[in-house]
Design a protein around this motif. Structure first.
Motif, short mmCIF file in Angstrom:
data_model
loop_
_atom_site.label_atom_id
_atom_site.label_comp_id
_atom_site.label_asym_id
_atom_site.label_seq_id
_atom_site.Cartn_x
_atom_site.Cartn_y
_atom_site.Cartn_z
N ALA A 183 15.84 65.83 55.80
CA ALA A 183 17.02 65.44 56.57
C ALA A 183 17.72 66.66 57.16
CB ALA A 183 17.99 64.64 55.68
N ALA A 184 17.79 67.74 56.34
CA ALA A 184 18.42 68.97 56.84
C ALA A 184 17.62 69.56 58.01
CB ALA A 184 18.54 69.99 55.71
N GLY A 185 16.27 69.47 57.89
CA GLY A 185 15.45 69.97 58.99
C GLY A 185 15.67 69.15 60.26
N THR A 186 15.81 67.85 60.09
CA THR A 186 16.06 66.99 61.27
C THR A 186 17.40 67.36 61.92
OG1 THR A 186 14.80 65.18 60.29
CG2 THR A 186 16.33 64.63 62.06
N PRO A 240 14.81 66.35 46.40
CA PRO A 240 14.92 67.62 47.15
C PRO A 240 14.09 67.62 48.44
CG PRO A 240 14.71 68.05 44.82
CD PRO A 240 14.52 66.56 44.98
N ALA A 241 12.93 67.00 48.41
CA ALA A 241 12.09 66.97 49.62
C ALA A 241 12.77 66.17 50.72
CB ALA A 241 10.72 66.37 49.30
N GLN A 242 13.39 65.03 50.35
CA GLN A 242 14.09 64.21 51.33
C GLN A 242 15.31 64.93 51.90
OE1 GLN A 242 14.68 60.76 48.83
NE2 GLN A 242 13.06 59.61 49.94
#
Length: 420
Positions: free
Chosen positions: A259-262, A253-255
């Protein structure tokens, strides 16, 4: 330039011109008849209604000769100027002056001769009138059987003085008419010159506006080309991370959140820069790579290598922080600094240039200062169109900021800012 003579025949024989001719005839006829009656009455009174035969014959001759002269003097105004015009009026002046009835018409003829403003006709008519005066005086003495030697000696001077008055009046009228016509032509020429100057000034303004628009269009085109690679980079980042999310099932979930934030950050930057590109909306042909943050320092280094004394200070922001912001901001500041340094080299060669990049709140401010050139006596050849400063302002405004220039007594300053 040849001016039309003031006594030229009227170009159109309108009702007004005929009315003037008729009025001249009537006035000369009425005045002549009045003078003839007065002269005849004085002669009859002098001789108790029984004057000598010679005087009666002369008085009748005045009536016969004076009437035709008074009748033709008005229509003769339509005669075109030339030798015939001059000869006829000299003849009318001399013959009319021989009697009282033709005297008003002779006076008008003298005025018209004077309006010709020619010395020869004036001298001829004065000489003929002097001779006529002497002859009439001798004839009068013979008819009256009297003598007057003193009067005969002064008679030519008196005749010349009396005849010179209408001649001078004609000269004055002609000179005034020529002067008025000349002033009228000068006024028309001045009006045409003013209109031509206004048209030229308007053309220069339109040319200047067109040139300014061309410079601004070039800046928009340059900005659009600069943004090309930046938007492509952001879109590639979004595609790569979004693609990873579609087939990577082993991500924590953190990854996934990272990625979604990027993807979100890249989309925001791409959206902002796309808006700027659409604002410029120019062709991307000939796109060049987008400069990076160190370009500001490279501009300073290149200027120093060319012999310019340029310094750049960073205040409240570092090259790394600037590089992390919108790449369009980096390009804008690089282009603005480059133009400011080039402007200083053009107008103040050899003078030190101090530049500072400062972050104040939500603004990124670039300030450039250089001394003004030396006194006017020093040779300095730096033609300028002012387009560079217009380009700086346009570049800053396309980023949502602005640029101003200020000329002090001994220095020139440029300040540009864009949102942070």
């Amino acid at each position: 330039m040849a001016y039309p003579h003031p006594d030229d025949a009227p170009s159109s024989r309108s009702s007004r011109e005929w009315a003037i001719a008729a009025a001249q005839t009537i006035v000369c006829l009425v005045l002549g008849i009045a003078l003839w009656f007065i002269s005849t009455g004085l002669t009859l009174t002098e001789y108790q209604n029984a004057p000598p035969l010679a005087l009666r014959t002369f008085t009748l001759g005045e009536l016969v000769v004076g009437l035709p002269i008074a009748l033709v003097i008005g229509p003769l105004r339509f005669l075109r100027p030339g030798r015939l015009h001059t000869v006829l009026h000299i003849a009318l002046a001399v013959v009319g002056s021989a009697g009282t009835l033709g005297l008003p018409a002779a006076t008008l003829a003298l005025v018209r001769i004077g309006r010709r403003r020619q010395l020869a006709p004036d001298a001829v008519v004065l000489a003929l009138l002097c001779a006529l005066g002497v002859a009439l005086a001798a004839l009068d003495h013979a008819m009256r059987s009297t003598a007057g030697t003193r009067v005969d000696a002064l008679l030519p001077i008196v005749v010349m003085a009396l005849a010179a008055i209408p001649l001078l009046v004609g000269h004055t009228l002609a000179t005034r008419q020529i002067l008025v016509a000349s002033l009228g032509r000068q006024a028309v020429a001045a009006q045409k010159a003013r209109e031509a100057a206004e048209r030229e000034a308007g053309a220069l303004r339109r040319e200047r506006d067109a040139e300014i628009e061309r410079v601004r269009a070039e800046e928009r085109a340059a900005l659009a080309r600069d943004m090309h690679d930046s938007i492509s980079h952001q879109l590639a980042t979004i595609a790569m991370h979004a693609g990873a999310l579609t087939y990577r099932e082993d991500l924590s979930p953190a990854q996934v959140r990272s990625a979604a934030g990027t993807v979100r950050d890249a989309a925001q930057v791409a959206n902002q820069e796309l808006k700027e590109v659409l604002l410029a909306l120019r062709s991307t042909e000939g796109a060049v790579p987008l400069p990076t943050a160190p370009t500001l320092d490279e501009i300073v280094d290149l200027a120093r290598e060319s012999g310019q004394d340029v310094t750049l200070t960073w205040d409240g922001v570092t090259p790394a922080e600037l590089a992390a912001r919108s790449r369009g901001t980096v390009v804008a500041m690089a282009r603005i600094l480059s133009e400011a340094v080039a402007n200083a080299a053009k107008h103040s060669p050899g003078a030190p240039v101090a530049a500072s990049l400062t972050r104040t709140g939500h603004r990124l401010v670039l300030h450039v200062r250089n001394p003004l050139p030396g006194p006017p006596e020093e040779p300095h050849d730096a033609p300028s169109t002012g387009h560079g400063l217009i380009g700086i302002q346009e570049r800053a405004r396309l980023r949502g900021g602005d640029a101003t220039t200020r000329r002090e007594q001994d220095s020139f300053e440029m300040e540009a800012w864009v949102p942070w």
